[in-house]
Design a protein around this motif. Structure first.
Motif, PDB file in Angstrom:
ATOM      1  N   GLU A 141       0.836  -1.198   0.000  1.00  0.00           N
ATOM      2  CA  GLU A 141       0.000   0.000   0.000  1.00  0.00           C
ATOM      3  C   GLU A 141       0.873   1.250   0.000  1.00  0.00           C
ATOM      4  O   GLU A 141       2.068   1.203   0.305  1.00  0.00           O
ATOM      5  CB  GLU A 141      -0.934   0.012   1.205  1.00  0.00           C
ATOM      6  CG  GLU A 141      -2.048  -1.024   1.111  1.00  0.00           C
ATOM      7  CD  GLU A 141      -3.130  -0.817   2.151  1.00  0.00           C
ATOM      8  OE1 GLU A 141      -4.314  -0.864   1.788  1.00  0.00           O
ATOM      9  OE2 GLU A 141      -2.785  -0.613   3.341  1.00  0.00           O
ATOM     10  N   ALA A 165       5.359  -0.886   2.861  1.00  0.00           N
ATOM     11  CA  ALA A 165       4.575   0.120   2.157  1.00  0.00           C
ATOM     12  C   ALA A 165       5.467   0.994   1.286  1.00  0.00           C
ATOM     13  O   ALA A 165       6.684   1.103   1.513  1.00  0.00           O
ATOM     14  CB  ALA A 165       3.825   1.000   3.160  1.00  0.00           C
ATOM     15  N   ASP A 210      -3.281   5.114   0.167  1.00  0.00           N
ATOM     16  CA  ASP A 210      -4.160   4.199   0.892  1.00  0.00           C
ATOM     17  C   ASP A 210      -4.293   4.595   2.359  1.00  0.00           C
ATOM     18  O   ASP A 210      -5.364   4.469   2.950  1.00  0.00           O
ATOM     19  CB  ASP A 210      -3.613   2.769   0.798  1.00  0.00           C
ATOM     20  CG  ASP A 210      -3.546   2.269  -0.632  1.00  0.00           C
ATOM     21  OD1 ASP A 210      -4.608   2.030  -1.223  1.00  0.00           O
ATOM     22  OD2 ASP A 210      -2.424   2.147  -1.159  1.00  0.00           O
ATOM     23  N   GLY A 232      -9.505   4.430   1.297  1.00  0.00           N
ATOM     24  CA  GLY A 232      -8.325   4.862   2.024  1.00  0.00           C
ATOM     25  C   GLY A 232      -8.662   5.235   3.453  1.00  0.00           C
ATOM     26  O   GLY A 232      -9.839   5.371   3.831  1.00  0.00           O
TER      27      GLY A 232
END
Length: 324
Positions: A141, A165, A210, A232
């Motif tokens: 993400e 991430a 996100d 999100g």
């Protein structure tokens, strides 16, 4: 012992005074520690001004986060052991000695020196609960971190990277851009150079972030709603800008995103086991060199008031640590 005391409310440099006070005696469920280092926090400035949700009676000693050496043992903590955490409500950290409730005391990670250990508790716990407990950040993400070169922001950057991430960091000014790059931020955006919304959308192929980690509030929050992804999550961590935003719920509905609050202190009251589990996980990351507090300044005890003032003004990077 020496202690900084706030004798009236106002700006830290105006109301903090050095004093000679008695060494406190621990009560039930408490230990006495010799203070090795104190990590300054934004709430220290707010408490001096009388603007924090906790308002101790005057005079009080500021300092909400420390690394100390146990002087009087208790409840699993041995004399000479290094510990970290928050001082007891009646005892601030900016002193030679402080009281700690054993429920709010944790073993200091061996891999961190006193200054980094002092800065390891509140910021990393806040980032952990924001990203993992509230937002459920997943590998792959995109995480957008505001004030990415600051104390809690840099912790969120490290935990986001450790979670796999793609991390976008927003900072203010070229010096802070360099700091964010050194932290390993995938995309660094200088908010002084233009609106970050376009760059976030461009970097994500139009999808947006996100997860948004926002300790700033104000326009940072408002603009984040323009570049948050479908489903999100925006985690509201604080309002360092001094502006508390108000969001139209129609926009939340139409774009299908979530706004989540994170008051880490409530977990100490409502779910202390979760705080201890987070400490264990964070200690593992520290041992793997994936969580290493960013220390912007190490200052002496007599510079504490000026350090809090610089922190409150946004003139620092990482953490400012006092070494008594």
């Amino acid at each position: 012992m020496r202690a900084w005391q706030v004798t009236r409310l106002g700006e830290p440099v105006d109301v903090m005074e050095l004093a000679d006070v008695p060494t406190p005696a621990p009560g039930p469920g408490q230990i006495l520690v010799r203070v090795l280092a104190v990590a300054l926090n934004f709430p220290d400035a707010l408490m001096c001004r009388g603007q924090y949700q906790v308002r101790p009676p005057l005079p009080f000693t500021p300092g909400v986060e420390l690394c100390g050496e146990v002087v009087t043992a208790g409840d699993g903590f041995a004399v000479g052991q290094r510990v970290i955490g928050t001082p007891a409500a009646t005892s601030g950290a900016l002193a030679d000695y402080a009281l700690m409730d054993t429920a709010d005391t944790f073993p200091a990670p061996d891999v961190l020196d006193d200054a980094r250990a002092a800065a390891f508790h509140i910021g990393y716990q806040t980032a952990w609960f924001a990203l993992h407990r509230r937002a459920g950040l997943r590998a792959g993400e995109t995480l957008l971190v505001h004030a990415a070169s600051g104390g809690v922001g840099s912790a969120a950057v490290e935990l986001g990277l450790a979670a796999g991430a793609y991390v976008i960091g927003v900072v203010g000014g070229p010096d802070k851009v360099r700091v964010a790059h050194d932290l390993g931020v995938d995309l660094v955006i200088d908010r002084h150079a233009g609106d970050f919304v376009f760059q976030v959308k461009e970097a994500t192929g139009g999808r947006g972030a996100d997860v948004v980690f926002d300790p700033v509030g104000g326009s940072a929050f408002e603009r984040s709603t323009k570049c948050v992804a479908f489903e999100g999550r925006i985690v509201v961590v604080g309002f360092a800008s001094g502006v508390i935003p108000s969001q139209a719920m129609s926009h939340v509905l139409i774009k299908n995103y979530s706004v989540l609050g994170l008051h880490w202190g409530l977990y100490r009251q409502q779910d202390p086991d979760a705080v201890r589990e987070a400490h264990r996980e964070l200690t593992k990351l520290a041992e793997a060199e994936l969580a290493r507090p960013l220390i912007g300044e190490r200052i002496s005890f007599d510079q504490a008031a000026e350090g809090i003032a610089r922190l409150a003004a946004g003139d620092t990077v990482g953490r400012v640590v006092v070494t008594p």
